[in-house]
Design a protein around this motif. Structure first.
Motif, PDB file in Angstrom:
ATOM      1  N   GLN A  27      35.487  49.464  31.980  1.00 51.30           N
ATOM      2  CA  GLN A  27      34.163  49.569  32.854  1.00 51.30           C
ATOM      3  C   GLN A  27      34.004  48.433  33.663  1.00 51.30           C
ATOM      4  O   GLN A  27      33.824  47.406  32.728  1.00 51.30           O
ATOM      5  CB  GLN A  27      32.944  49.958  32.128  1.00 51.30           C
ATOM      6  CG  GLN A  27      31.916  50.267  32.904  1.00 51.30           C
ATOM      7  CD  GLN A  27      31.721  51.529  33.772  1.00 51.30           C
ATOM      8  OE1 GLN A  27      32.615  52.268  33.858  1.00 51.30           O
ATOM      9  NE2 GLN A  27      30.829  51.593  34.920  1.00 51.30           N
ATOM     10  N   HIS A  80      39.725  47.826  44.054  1.00 54.33           N
ATOM     11  CA  HIS A  80      40.807  48.777  43.512  1.00 54.33           C
ATOM     12  C   HIS A  80      40.820  48.412  42.040  1.00 54.33           C
ATOM     13  O   HIS A  80      41.396  47.044  42.115  1.00 54.33           O
ATOM     14  CB  HIS A  80      42.188  48.500  44.445  1.00 54.33           C
ATOM     15  CG  HIS A  80      42.137  49.085  45.758  1.00 54.33           C
ATOM     16  ND1 HIS A  80      42.383  50.173  45.777  1.00 54.33           N
ATOM     17  CD2 HIS A  80      41.906  48.503  46.965  1.00 54.33           C
ATOM     18  CE1 HIS A  80      42.133  50.569  47.371  1.00 54.33           C
ATOM     19  NE2 HIS A  80      42.049  49.306  47.835  1.00 54.33           N
ATOM     20  N   ARG A  81      40.464  49.044  41.204  1.00 52.99           N
ATOM     21  CA  ARG A  81      40.416  48.606  39.694  1.00 52.99           C
ATOM     22  C   ARG A  81      41.792  48.259  39.371  1.00 52.99           C
ATOM     23  O   ARG A  81      42.114  47.294  38.585  1.00 52.99           O
ATOM     24  CB  ARG A  81      39.984  49.679  38.880  1.00 52.99           C
ATOM     25  CG  ARG A  81      39.956  49.601  37.371  1.00 52.99           C
ATOM     26  CD  ARG A  81      38.678  48.589  37.152  1.00 52.99           C
ATOM     27  NE  ARG A  81      38.638  48.076  35.694  1.00 52.99           N
ATOM     28  CZ  ARG A  81      39.315  47.266  35.044  1.00 52.99           C
ATOM     29  NH1 ARG A  81      40.104  46.257  35.599  1.00 52.99           N
ATOM     30  NH2 ARG A  81      39.023  47.158  33.635  1.00 52.99           N
ATOM     31  N   TRP A  82      42.796  49.011  39.672  1.00 55.22           N
ATOM     32  CA  TRP A  82      44.339  48.894  39.246  1.00 55.22           C
ATOM     33  C   TRP A  82      45.144  49.332  40.476  1.00 55.22           C
ATOM     34  O   TRP A  82      44.804  49.689  41.366  1.00 55.22           O
ATOM     35  CB  TRP A  82      44.657  49.841  38.095  1.00 55.22           C
ATOM     36  CG  TRP A  82      43.729  49.726  36.802  1.00 55.22           C
ATOM     37  CD1 TRP A  82      42.946  50.606  36.332  1.00 55.22           C
ATOM     38  CD2 TRP A  82      43.711  48.749  35.900  1.00 55.22           C
ATOM     39  NE1 TRP A  82      42.300  50.166  35.266  1.00 55.22           N
ATOM     40  CE2 TRP A  82      42.835  49.090  34.794  1.00 55.22           C
ATOM     41  CE3 TRP A  82      44.464  47.380  35.610  1.00 55.22           C
ATOM     42  CZ2 TRP A  82      42.659  48.231  33.778  1.00 55.22           C
ATOM     43  CZ3 TRP A  82      44.175  46.702  34.505  1.00 55.22           C
ATOM     44  CH2 TRP A  82      43.439  47.124  33.693  1.00 55.22           C
ATOM     45  N   TYR A  83      46.341  48.718  40.360  1.00 52.12           N
ATOM     46  CA  TYR A  83      47.306  49.035  41.494  1.00 52.12           C
ATOM     47  C   TYR A  83      47.211  50.539  41.598  1.00 52.12           C
ATOM     48  O   TYR A  83      47.613  51.131  40.803  1.00 52.12           O
ATOM     49  CB  TYR A  83      48.674  48.409  41.098  1.00 52.12           C
ATOM     50  CG  TYR A  83      49.799  48.883  42.131  1.00 52.12           C
ATOM     51  CD1 TYR A  83      50.663  49.761  41.953  1.00 52.12           C
ATOM     52  CD2 TYR A  83      49.683  48.056  43.424  1.00 52.12           C
ATOM     53  CE1 TYR A  83      51.783  50.126  42.902  1.00 52.12           C
ATOM     54  CE2 TYR A  83      50.567  48.466  44.286  1.00 52.12           C
ATOM     55  CZ  TYR A  83      51.730  49.542  44.009  1.00 52.12           C
ATOM     56  OH  TYR A  83      52.559  49.700  44.927  1.00 52.12           O
ATOM     57  N   GLY A  84      47.254  51.077  42.853  1.00 51.92           N
ATOM     58  CA  GLY A  84      47.573  52.487  43.196  1.00 51.92           C
ATOM     59  C   GLY A  84      46.372  53.166  43.102  1.00 51.92           C
ATOM     60  O   GLY A  84      46.319  54.457  43.319  1.00 51.92           O
ATOM     61  N   THR A  85      45.096  52.695  42.623  1.00 53.37           N
ATOM     62  CA  THR A  85      43.783  53.653  42.548  1.00 53.37           C
ATOM     63  C   THR A  85      43.271  53.402  43.683  1.00 53.37           C
ATOM     64  O   THR A  85      43.325  52.390  44.424  1.00 53.37           O
ATOM     65  CB  THR A  85      43.134  52.883  41.380  1.00 53.37           C
ATOM     66  OG1 THR A  85      42.696  51.416  41.509  1.00 53.37           O
ATOM     67  CG2 THR A  85      43.842  53.062  39.827  1.00 53.37           C
ATOM     68  N   THR A  86      42.249  54.376  43.699  1.00 54.98           N
ATOM     69  CA  THR A  86      41.444  54.410  44.959  1.00 54.98           C
ATOM     70  C   THR A  86      40.194  53.621  44.803  1.00 54.98           C
ATOM     71  O   THR A  86      39.712  53.255  43.787  1.00 54.98           O
ATOM     72  CB  THR A  86      40.674  55.986  45.122  1.00 54.98           C
ATOM     73  OG1 THR A  86      41.745  56.835  45.208  1.00 54.98           O
ATOM     74  CG2 THR A  86      39.594  56.004  46.074  1.00 54.98           C
ATOM     75  N   ALA A  87      39.943  52.956  46.010  1.00 53.54           N
ATOM     76  CA  ALA A  87      38.814  51.880  45.952  1.00 53.54           C
ATOM     77  C   ALA A  87      37.426  52.500  45.718  1.00 53.54           C
ATOM     78  O   ALA A  87      37.189  53.770  46.135  1.00 53.54           O
ATOM     79  CB  ALA A  87      38.765  51.186  47.400  1.00 53.54           C
ATOM     80  N   ARG A  88      36.550  51.981  44.850  1.00 53.26           N
ATOM     81  CA  ARG A  88      35.408  52.421  44.660  1.00 53.26           C
ATOM     82  C   ARG A  88      34.258  51.180  44.563  1.00 53.26           C
ATOM     83  O   ARG A  88      34.848  50.065  44.400  1.00 53.26           O
ATOM     84  CB  ARG A  88      35.219  53.383  43.568  1.00 53.26           C
ATOM     85  CG  ARG A  88      35.662  52.586  42.145  1.00 53.26           C
ATOM     86  CD  ARG A  88      35.138  53.359  41.095  1.00 53.26           C
ATOM     87  NE  ARG A  88      33.702  53.207  40.579  1.00 53.26           N
ATOM     88  CZ  ARG A  88      33.009  53.686  39.908  1.00 53.26           C
ATOM     89  NH1 ARG A  88      33.634  54.275  38.867  1.00 53.26           N
ATOM     90  NH2 ARG A  88      31.706  53.627  39.653  1.00 53.26           N
TER      91      ARG A  88
END
Length: 121
Positions: A1, A100-108
């Motif tokens: 989180q 982007h929390r991790w590579y390839g994840t959707t921005a939030r």
């Protein structure tokens, strides 16, 4: 989180200055933007300032020339230097990161818990 921790709020007299800081608690792959918002009692939350990953900044008209936003993507920190404060600046100030929390994840978006700024006349 992802947690954003703000600091630097407080009570200041009109004409004074405060510096707010925001720091992310975990590693982030990419920070797209860092924003500062504020919400005064009985009013909607409003955008104060934004800094992008490339260093571009933008400000709400009501703070232009008085507030300065800075950001350090490597340190995952954002700051808001507030000068020439007036009672109308009294509000809870929130930082928000779009990441982007991790590579390839959707921005939030992630929000801080808010810090109170009170400007006395």
């Amino acid at each position: 989180q992802v947690q954003l921790v703000e600091s630097g709020g407080g009570l200041v007299q009109a004409g004074g200055s405060l510096r707010l800081s925001c720091a992310a608690s975990v590693t982030l792959f990419k920070i797209n933007t860092m924003d500062w918002y504020r919400q005064a009692p009985g009013k909607e939350r409003e955008l104060v300032a934004t800094i992008t990953s490339s260093g571009s900044t933008s400000y709400a008209d009501f703070v232009k020339g008085r507030f300065t936003i800075t950001g350090d993507n490597a340190k995952k920190t954002a700051s808001l230097q507030m000068n020439s404060l007036s009672p109308e600046d009294t509000a809870v100030y929130y930082c928000k990161y779009n990441v982007h929390r991790w590579y390839g994840t959707t921005a939030r978006d992630y929000w801080g818990q808010g810090t109170q700024v009170t400007v006395s006349s």
